[in-house]
Design a protein around this motif. Sequence first.
Motif, short mmCIF file in Angstrom:
data_model
loop_
_atom_site.label_atom_id
_atom_site.label_comp_id
_atom_site.label_asym_id
_atom_site.label_seq_id
_atom_site.Cartn_x
_atom_site.Cartn_y
_atom_site.Cartn_z
N VAL A 13 30.25 6.47 4.15
CA VAL A 13 30.77 6.76 3.00
C VAL A 13 32.34 6.19 2.75
O VAL A 13 33.00 6.64 3.46
CB VAL A 13 30.96 8.47 2.51
CG1 VAL A 13 31.26 8.59 1.22
CG2 VAL A 13 29.30 8.82 2.53
N ASP A 18 38.33 7.65 -4.57
CA ASP A 18 37.62 9.10 -5.02
C ASP A 18 38.91 10.10 -4.96
O ASP A 18 39.54 10.15 -3.79
CB ASP A 18 36.52 9.47 -4.56
CG ASP A 18 35.46 8.63 -4.62
OD1 ASP A 18 35.40 7.94 -6.17
OD2 ASP A 18 34.62 8.14 -3.64
N LEU A 25 32.17 16.18 -1.91
CA LEU A 25 30.77 16.00 -2.57
C LEU A 25 30.03 14.89 -2.14
O LEU A 25 28.78 15.15 -1.81
CB LEU A 25 31.08 15.94 -4.05
CG LEU A 25 31.72 17.22 -4.88
CD1 LEU A 25 31.87 17.07 -6.25
CD2 LEU A 25 30.76 18.57 -4.61
N LYS A 26 30.63 13.69 -1.95
CA LYS A 26 29.83 12.63 -1.45
C LYS A 26 29.60 12.95 0.03
O LYS A 26 28.62 12.67 0.42
CB LYS A 26 30.81 11.58 -1.49
CG LYS A 26 30.85 10.84 -2.84
CD LYS A 26 31.69 9.42 -2.79
CE LYS A 26 31.49 8.88 -4.16
NZ LYS A 26 32.29 7.69 -4.25
N THR A 27 30.35 13.54 0.85
CA THR A 27 30.23 13.91 2.33
C THR A 27 28.71 14.94 2.40
O THR A 27 27.95 14.67 2.98
CB THR A 27 31.24 14.55 2.79
OG1 THR A 27 32.55 13.59 2.86
CG2 THR A 27 30.99 15.05 4.34
N LYS A 28 28.95 15.78 1.66
CA LYS A 28 27.85 16.74 1.28
C LYS A 28 26.43 16.31 0.96
O LYS A 28 25.42 16.27 1.66
CB LYS A 28 28.31 17.81 0.35
CG LYS A 28 29.28 18.84 0.93
CD LYS A 28 29.50 19.87 -0.38
CE LYS A 28 30.43 20.97 0.17
NZ LYS A 28 30.42 22.16 -1.02
N MET A 29 26.43 15.28 -0.04
CA MET A 29 25.30 14.51 -0.62
C MET A 29 24.84 13.94 0.64
O MET A 29 23.52 13.73 1.07
CB MET A 29 25.49 13.84 -1.77
CG MET A 29 25.78 14.70 -2.90
SD MET A 29 26.44 13.87 -4.35
CE MET A 29 25.50 12.45 -4.37
N ALA A 30 25.69 13.09 1.28
CA ALA A 30 25.29 12.09 2.50
C ALA A 30 24.61 12.85 3.53
O ALA A 30 23.73 12.58 3.88
CB ALA A 30 26.27 11.35 2.89
N ALA A 32 23.26 15.97 3.38
CA ALA A 32 21.92 16.49 2.97
C ALA A 32 20.74 15.41 3.31
O ALA A 32 19.52 15.88 3.38
CB ALA A 32 21.94 16.80 1.67
N LYS A 33 20.86 14.11 2.96
CA LYS A 33 19.92 13.27 3.28
C LYS A 33 19.65 12.68 4.55
O LYS A 33 18.78 11.91 4.70
CB LYS A 33 20.43 12.18 2.18
CG LYS A 33 20.23 12.30 0.88
CD LYS A 33 20.79 11.34 -0.14
CE LYS A 33 20.92 11.59 -1.57
NZ LYS A 33 21.47 10.40 -2.44
N TYR A 56 34.88 22.47 5.67
CA TYR A 56 33.64 22.69 5.26
C TYR A 56 32.82 22.69 6.45
O TYR A 56 31.65 23.29 6.61
CB TYR A 56 33.13 21.49 4.39
CG TYR A 56 31.75 21.36 3.99
CD1 TYR A 56 30.87 22.33 3.41
CD2 TYR A 56 30.88 20.54 4.73
CE1 TYR A 56 29.57 22.41 3.15
CE2 TYR A 56 29.60 20.06 4.54
CZ TYR A 56 28.93 21.16 4.06
OH TYR A 56 27.65 21.16 3.86
N LYS A 80 25.26 15.26 12.28
CA LYS A 80 24.43 16.39 11.66
C LYS A 80 23.64 17.22 12.67
O LYS A 80 23.14 16.76 13.66
CB LYS A 80 23.25 15.68 10.80
CG LYS A 80 22.58 16.64 9.81
CD LYS A 80 21.79 16.04 8.72
CE LYS A 80 21.11 17.41 7.99
NZ LYS A 80 20.28 16.84 6.86
#
Length: 83
Positions: A13, A18, A25-30, A32-33, A56, A80
């Motif tokens: 990422v 940013d 937010l980009k960290t969380k979205m990445a 999650a996938k 976080y 993860k």
Amino acid sequence: MLPIDKTEYDVFVDALEDRCPMPLLKTKMALAKMDVEGRLCVLASDEGSMKDIPKYIEISEYILEDSKTIDGIFMFVIKKGSV
């Protein structure tokens, strides 16, 4: 710029342009996938990232494998864990 070998990570990422809260937010979205045991590398320049991302990770199932700051760029390597 940090010398980064993107092939070392499952997901990369780039949040250098940013501002808060987008790097987190980009960290969380990445994350999650990603698959369990996957490794994420995040680059950010917003100073809030240095506090927000580790905090976080601390309260989540993820593992902060490495973090460093070089020339105003923050790098985080996150693994993860189990969900």
